[in-house]
Design a protein around this motif. Structure first.
Motif, PDB file in Angstrom:
ATOM      1  N   LEU A  54       0.828  -1.205   0.000  1.00 46.49           N
ATOM      2  CA  LEU A  54       0.000   0.000   0.000  1.00 46.49           C
ATOM      3  C   LEU A  54       0.866   1.261   0.000  1.00 46.49           C
ATOM      4  O   LEU A  54       0.506   2.276  -0.609  1.00 46.49           O
ATOM      5  CB  LEU A  54      -0.928  -0.003   1.217  1.00 46.49           C
ATOM      6  N   GLN A  55       2.004   1.188   0.680  1.00 45.16           N
ATOM      7  CA  GLN A  55       2.913   2.340   0.695  1.00 45.16           C
ATOM      8  C   GLN A  55       3.537   2.560  -0.678  1.00 45.16           C
ATOM      9  O   GLN A  55       3.548   3.685  -1.200  1.00 45.16           O
ATOM     10  CB  GLN A  55       4.015   2.114   1.740  1.00 45.16           C
ATOM     11  N   ARG A  56       4.036   1.493  -1.266  1.00 47.32           N
ATOM     12  CA  ARG A  56       4.747   1.612  -2.544  1.00 47.32           C
ATOM     13  C   ARG A  56       3.821   1.987  -3.686  1.00 47.32           C
ATOM     14  O   ARG A  56       4.250   2.660  -4.641  1.00 47.32           O
ATOM     15  CB  ARG A  56       5.466   0.301  -2.850  1.00 47.32           C
ATOM     16  N   SER A  57       2.577   1.556  -3.614  1.00 48.07           N
ATOM     17  CA  SER A  57       1.625   1.878  -4.682  1.00 48.07           C
ATOM     18  C   SER A  57       1.104   3.306  -4.592  1.00 48.07           C
ATOM     19  O   SER A  57       0.425   3.778  -5.500  1.00 48.07           O
ATOM     20  CB  SER A  57       0.434   0.910  -4.621  1.00 48.07           C
ATOM     21  N   GLY A  58       1.421   3.982  -3.492  1.00 48.03           N
ATOM     22  CA  GLY A  58       0.931   5.346  -3.307  1.00 48.03           C
ATOM     23  C   GLY A  58      -0.466   5.415  -2.723  1.00 48.03           C
ATOM     24  O   GLY A  58      -1.020   6.510  -2.572  1.00 48.03           O
ATOM     25  N   THR A  59      -1.035   4.269  -2.375  1.00 51.03           N
ATOM     26  CA  THR A  59      -2.403   4.242  -1.850  1.00 51.03           C
ATOM     27  C   THR A  59      -2.515   5.009  -0.540  1.00 51.03           C
ATOM     28  O   THR A  59      -3.461   5.779  -0.339  1.00 51.03           O
ATOM     29  CB  THR A  59      -2.876   2.790  -1.655  1.00 51.03           C
ATOM     30  N   LEU A  60      -1.549   4.823   0.355  1.00 49.69           N
ATOM     31  CA  LEU A  60      -1.630   5.514   1.640  1.00 49.69           C
ATOM     32  C   LEU A  60      -1.571   7.028   1.467  1.00 49.69           C
ATOM     33  O   LEU A  60      -2.254   7.770   2.183  1.00 49.69           O
ATOM     34  CB  LEU A  60      -0.514   5.037   2.580  1.00 49.69           C
ATOM     35  N   ARG A  61      -0.754   7.485   0.536  1.00 50.94           N
ATOM     36  CA  ARG A  61      -0.681   8.928   0.280  1.00 50.94           C
ATOM     37  C   ARG A  61      -2.050   9.471  -0.137  1.00 50.94           C
ATOM     38  O   ARG A  61      -2.460  10.564   0.289  1.00 50.94           O
ATOM     39  CB  ARG A  61       0.347   9.211  -0.806  1.00 50.94           C
ATOM     40  N   LEU A  62      -2.753   8.738  -0.982  1.00 52.99           N
ATOM     41  CA  LEU A  62      -4.047   9.196  -1.484  1.00 52.99           C
ATOM     42  C   LEU A  62      -5.096   9.325  -0.378  1.00 52.99           C
ATOM     43  O   LEU A  62      -6.055  10.078  -0.516  1.00 52.99           O
ATOM     44  CB  LEU A  62      -4.558   8.232  -2.556  1.00 52.99           C
ATOM     45  N   PHE A  63      -4.901   8.597   0.712  1.00 48.45           N
ATOM     46  CA  PHE A  63      -5.866   8.655   1.816  1.00 48.45           C
ATOM     47  C   PHE A  63      -5.370   9.529   2.965  1.00 48.45           C
ATOM     48  O   PHE A  63      -6.039   9.650   3.982  1.00 48.45           O
ATOM     49  CB  PHE A  63      -6.150   7.243   2.334  1.00 48.45           C
ATOM     50  N   SER A  64      -4.190  10.116   2.790  1.00 51.42           N
ATOM     51  CA  SER A  64      -3.571  10.875   3.876  1.00 51.42           C
ATOM     52  C   SER A  64      -3.702  12.376   3.664  1.00 51.42           C
ATOM     53  O   SER A  64      -4.275  12.844   2.672  1.00 51.42           O
ATOM     54  CB  SER A  64      -2.089  10.512   3.970  1.00 51.42           C
ATOM     55  N   ASN A  65      -3.118  13.137   4.576  1.00 55.46           N
ATOM     56  CA  ASN A  65      -3.121  14.593   4.458  1.00 55.46           C
ATOM     57  C   ASN A  65      -2.141  15.086   3.397  1.00 55.46           C
ATOM     58  O   ASN A  65      -1.998  16.294   3.201  1.00 55.46           O
ATOM     59  CB  ASN A  65      -2.784  15.238   5.808  1.00 55.46           C
ATOM     60  N   ARG A  66      -1.476  14.160   2.716  1.00 61.35           N
ATOM     61  CA  ARG A  66      -0.550  14.520   1.639  1.00 61.35           C
ATOM     62  C   ARG A  66      -1.153  14.274   0.266  1.00 61.35           C
ATOM     63  O   ARG A  66      -0.454  14.301  -0.746  1.00 61.35           O
ATOM     64  CB  ARG A  66       0.751  13.731   1.798  1.00 61.35           C
ATOM     65  N   ALA A  67      -2.459  14.045   0.239  1.00 58.22           N
ATOM     66  CA  ALA A  67      -3.114  13.742  -1.031  1.00 58.22           C
ATOM     67  C   ALA A  67      -3.182  14.955  -1.953  1.00 58.22           C
ATOM     68  O   ALA A  67      -3.360  14.810  -3.155  1.00 58.22           O
ATOM     69  CB  ALA A  67      -4.520  13.203  -0.771  1.00 58.22           C
ATOM     70  N   GLY A  68      -3.042  16.141  -1.377  1.00 55.15           N
ATOM     71  CA  GLY A  68      -3.114  17.347  -2.192  1.00 55.15           C
ATOM     72  C   GLY A  68      -4.502  17.507  -2.797  1.00 55.15           C
ATOM     73  O   GLY A  68      -5.519  17.368  -2.114  1.00 55.15           O
ATOM     74  N   GLY A  69      -4.546  17.786  -4.066  1.00 55.36           N
ATOM     75  CA  GLY A  69      -5.846  17.988  -4.711  1.00 55.36           C
ATOM     76  C   GLY A  69      -6.535  16.697  -5.091  1.00 55.36           C
ATOM     77  O   GLY A  69      -7.674  16.707  -5.569  1.00 55.36           O
ATOM     78  N   GLN A  70      -5.852  15.557  -4.901  1.00 50.75           N
ATOM     79  CA  GLN A  70      -6.452  14.286  -5.278  1.00 50.75           C
ATOM     80  C   GLN A  70      -7.432  13.836  -4.187  1.00 50.75           C
ATOM     81  O   GLN A  70      -7.121  13.880  -3.008  1.00 50.75           O
ATOM     82  CB  GLN A  70      -5.378  13.212  -5.449  1.00 50.75           C
ATOM     83  N   VAL A  71      -8.571  13.418  -4.604  1.00 54.33           N
ATOM     84  CA  VAL A  71      -9.577  12.936  -3.665  1.00 54.33           C
ATOM     85  C   VAL A  71      -9.848  11.473  -3.976  1.00 54.33           C
ATOM     86  O   VAL A  71     -10.196  11.126  -5.101  1.00 54.33           O
ATOM     87  CB  VAL A  71     -10.888  13.741  -3.763  1.00 54.33           C
ATOM     88  N   ARG A  72      -9.689  10.651  -2.973  1.00 57.17           N
ATOM     89  CA  ARG A  72      -9.896   9.212  -3.141  1.00 57.17           C
ATOM     90  C   ARG A  72     -11.249   8.825  -2.571  1.00 57.17           C
ATOM     91  O   ARG A  72     -11.581   9.176  -1.443  1.00 57.17           O
ATOM     92  CB  ARG A  72      -8.796   8.429  -2.417  1.00 57.17           C
TER      93      ARG A  72
END
Length: 220
Positions: A54-72
């Protein structure tokens, strides 16, 4: 309850059976420890691997406060956590440690009654086949529950205001799986180990009786 045996057995043989039953009950806790430790290592390995994915795929970033403008979207779909190889390893762990317990129990029982420990291959194949069905159902259930627990963590992160950091999500994933209340908790490893050790020991005792020529037992 107490054990009774058909009256064609001698009184001293009945007492030996009772002592055997009590001694194996006392030993179950210690006998199951090696399998419990092996299962805990296996569970930790699985969780570490899945969190890394999940870390390497970037999934955790998408659900975290580092997602930026991306909304998962909160309704997240996860790949199956456990592979066919994982399921085979789970079964092999139980079988390896289980057969050790079965053999120790069988040899001891057969020796107490003047017999020699031996198992017919067809009997062992039938017994293991029945247990493998149980292990398969157990690991399939674990797979679903692990996916659900991870999904719940990610959904909670997606809905949180403010969203948590990646490290916080990572800790929550580990807790959801490996904590006392987790799907792969130490308690679950112990329950599986005690159950399987008990089943293998009982089968060994039964086969030990057969090897010693005791053909009929009645438990009351």
């Amino acid at each position: 309850g107490q054990s009774g045996v058909e009256n064609f057995l001698k009184a001293e043989e009945v007492e030996l059976i009772r002592k055997t039953k009590r001694s194996f009950s006392r030993e179950l806790q210690s006998a199951s420890q090696p399998l419990k430790r092996a299962l805990r290592r296996f569970f930790r390995k699985i969780v570490r691997r899945e969190v890394r994915k999940l870390q390497r795929s970037g999934t955790l970033r998408l659900f975290s406060n580092r997602a930026g403008g991306q909304v998962r979207k909160a309704d997240v779909t996860l790949q199956k956590a456990l592979s066919k190889k994982d399921k085979e390893e789970f079964g092999e762990l139980i079988k390896t440690y289980g057969i050790r317990s079965q053999t120790r129990a069988g040899k001891r029982t057969a020796k107490q009654y003047g017999g020699k420990w031996e198992v017919r291959p067809e009997d062992q194949t039938k017994f293991l086949s029945e247990r493998e069905f149980v292990w398969g159902s157990t690991i399939d259930q674990i797979n679903v529950q692990l996916e659900d627990s991870f999904r719940e963590v990610l959904v909670d992160a997606a809905n949180a205001e403010p969203r948590p950091g990646i490290n916080t999500i990572t800790r929550s994933l580990f807790d959801s799986a490996l904590s006392a209340g987790g799907v792969l908790s130490p308690g679950r490893a112990e329950r599986i180990a005690r159950t399987e050790t008990h089943v293998f020991q009982n089968d060994g005792i039964y086969k030990g009786y057969k090897a010693a020529g005791i053909k009929r037992l009645r438990w009351v």
